[in-house]
Design a protein around this motif. Structure first.
Motif, mmCIF file in Angstrom:
data_model
loop_
_atom_site.group_PDB
_atom_site.id
_atom_site.type_symbol
_atom_site.label_atom_id
_atom_site.label_comp_id
_atom_site.label_asym_id
_atom_site.label_seq_id
_atom_site.Cartn_x
_atom_site.Cartn_y
_atom_site.Cartn_z
ATOM 1 N N VAL A 18 3.403 3.122 -3.911
ATOM 2 C CA VAL A 18 3.040 4.054 -4.973
ATOM 3 C C VAL A 18 4.121 5.132 -5.093
ATOM 4 O O VAL A 18 4.521 5.739 -4.091
ATOM 5 N N GLU A 62 0.818 -1.221 0.000
ATOM 6 C CA GLU A 62 0.000 0.000 0.000
ATOM 7 C C GLU A 62 0.848 1.266 0.000
ATOM 8 O O GLU A 62 0.353 2.357 -0.322
ATOM 9 N N THR A 66 5.079 8.438 -2.718
ATOM 10 C CA THR A 66 4.723 8.308 -1.304
ATOM 11 C C THR A 66 5.911 8.702 -0.442
ATOM 12 O O THR A 66 7.048 8.295 -0.701
#
Length: 449
Positions: A399, A396, A402
């Motif tokens: 990406v 998560e 981030t």
């Protein structure tokens, strides 16, 4: 393989230490250095730049172990102890060797070259070679093997093979000059036999850090003649000889995690395997350090899926760990990424912008104070003016763009809580893809498929 004397096996060392972590945790351990090769020839930063802007020669003859495997059962043995596809494995082709334990986690990768229908050479750190040799003996395969250890381990004598890597935008021009014209058209990671300075040489179509090039391999007795010929051909092009400091940084941009922790330390079914290994083996001596600390060695294990080795995995045959590896394919929780360390924060931690950093430390990666991953390989990339960390993070947070934090420093180990606030410095970092190098991520990877 030779069984270590009583008290001298890896299992004995684990028992004496109390746990695998107590054996392997060594805060502040300096990174392993390339034996024999000079650390620098013209300066590590200039050597890094050479393979992206000109042409570079890297001497890989001394820092890797080679195991030569021959016999009627060689292919069957390798197929049964690794996830690779052997039905599409041409003579002269090389593949990234992917052996896994019963839990589906990697032992350690290597480069496997098929030399003949029943002959292979497995090259790299010794762990995957030890795995193959153990099963060769225990499984009663009709094979023979010999191992030539790297020059930091070998007590005397020369390496069996020389390896010279020529890479960079001018690599093919150098090769054409050295050989009197272009070499025969060769697929990526395939090879052809040629002659240089009157000596037989295997030309493996290859490159590192996304750059074009070849790896030239041959009998070490021809080391000087072949190297001199390459240096002479490269002189008009400004060929740069790459030293050990620069060479060990190229994997960060190309997305290769070089020394994952072998998944062998706690499985009861591998107790005999651990007893077959010396306490002074790679598996017994490869240190763990950094700000990420866990009492459970399995927290350091990694899956081939996490490492990005899916292209090298074939589930169409039976092999050790196949079922676990298949089950893990759709349950991968971590993704390989490159972290760009914030320049100001990195300057505060490391000092000068252009200071050399090379670390295999497992450092904590956090997001809003929560552990979300660990670094595996951190280096200064001088031509980019960047410090990069090749890492695994929870998917998560994978990406691009981030922001995370890297906790840099050394956890003291046993006796201190894994998440203790040790006052270690923190650096902001931006998540970017791995491989970081665009060519390595796109065109280079398409060749690997």
């Amino acid at each position: 393989m030779t069984t270590p004397p009583p008290g001298q096996s890896l299992q004995d060392a684990i028992d004496a230490a109390g746990s695998p972590i107590d054996l392997l945790w060594k805060p502040g351990q300096a990174p392993w250095a390339v034996p024999v090769v000079e650390p620098e020839y013209v300066g590590w930063a200039a050597e890094q730049d050479a393979w992206r802007s000109g042409v570079a020669l890297s001497d890989l003859s001394f820092h890797m172990s080679d195991t030569f495997l021959t016999g009627p059962d060689a292919t069957r043995l390798l197929s049964e102890v690794s996830a690779n596809n052997y039905e599409s494995f041409a003579i002269g082709q090389a593949k990234q060797f992917v052996p896994v334990a019963a839990d589906g986690n990697i032992i350690v990768d290597g480069i496997l070259l098929r030399d003949a229908p029943d002959a292979y050479v497995l090259t790299g750190v010794p762990a995957s070679q030890n795995w193959v040799k153990y099963h060769a003996e225990k499984g009663g395969y009709d094979v023979e093997y010999t191992t030539n250890a790297d020059s930091s381990v070998r007590k005397d004598g020369d390496p069996a093979l020389f390896r010279f890597q020529i890479q960079g935008p001018q690599a093919l021009e150098l090769v054409a000059s050295a050989f009197g014209g272009p070499l025969p058209e060769t697929k990526f990671f395939h090879s052809t036999m040629v002659r240089l300075a009157g000596r037989p040489v295997r030309a493996l179509r290859h490159g590192m850090a996304g750059q074009a090039g070849y790896e030239f391999i041959g009998d070490y007795a021809d080391y000087d003649a072949v190297k001199d010929a390459l240096l002479a051909a490269g002189a008009p092009l400004g060929l740069v000889h790459v030293g050990g400091l620069a060479y060990f940084t190229n994997g960060v941009e190309s997305g290769w995690i070089p020394t994952p922790t072998p998944a062998i330390y706690t499985d009861p079914s591998l107790a005999d395997y651990r007893r077959s290994l010396s306490r002074f083996s790679y598996e017994g001596m490869k240190p763990l350090n950094g700000s990420f600390f866990s009492r459970d060695i399995a927290d350091y294990y990694v899956s081939p899926w996490e490492l990005g080795y899916g292209r090298s995995v074939s589930l169409s045959h039976d092999f050790i760990g196949r079922d676990a590896l298949a089950a893990a394919k759709d349950a991968v929780r971590r993704t390989k990424v490159t972290l760009e360390l914030d320049r100001d924060d990195a300057r505060r931690v490391f000092g000068d912008d252009d200071g050399y950093v090379n670390s295999y430390g497992r450092h904590r990666i956090e997001h809003d104070g929560r552990l979300v991953g660990m670094t595996f390989y951190s280096s200064t990339i001088a031509p980019l003016g960047r410090r990069l960390s090749l890492s695994l993070v929870d998917t998560e947070f994978a990406v691009a763009g981030t922001e995370v934090e890297v906790v840099w420093g050394e956890h003291p180990g046993a006796g201190t809580a894994p998440d203790a606030d040790l006052g270690l410095p923190r650096m902001r970092a931006l998540v970017q893809p791995a491989p970081y190098n665009e060519y390595a991520r796109t065109a280079y990877r398409s060749h690997m498929a």
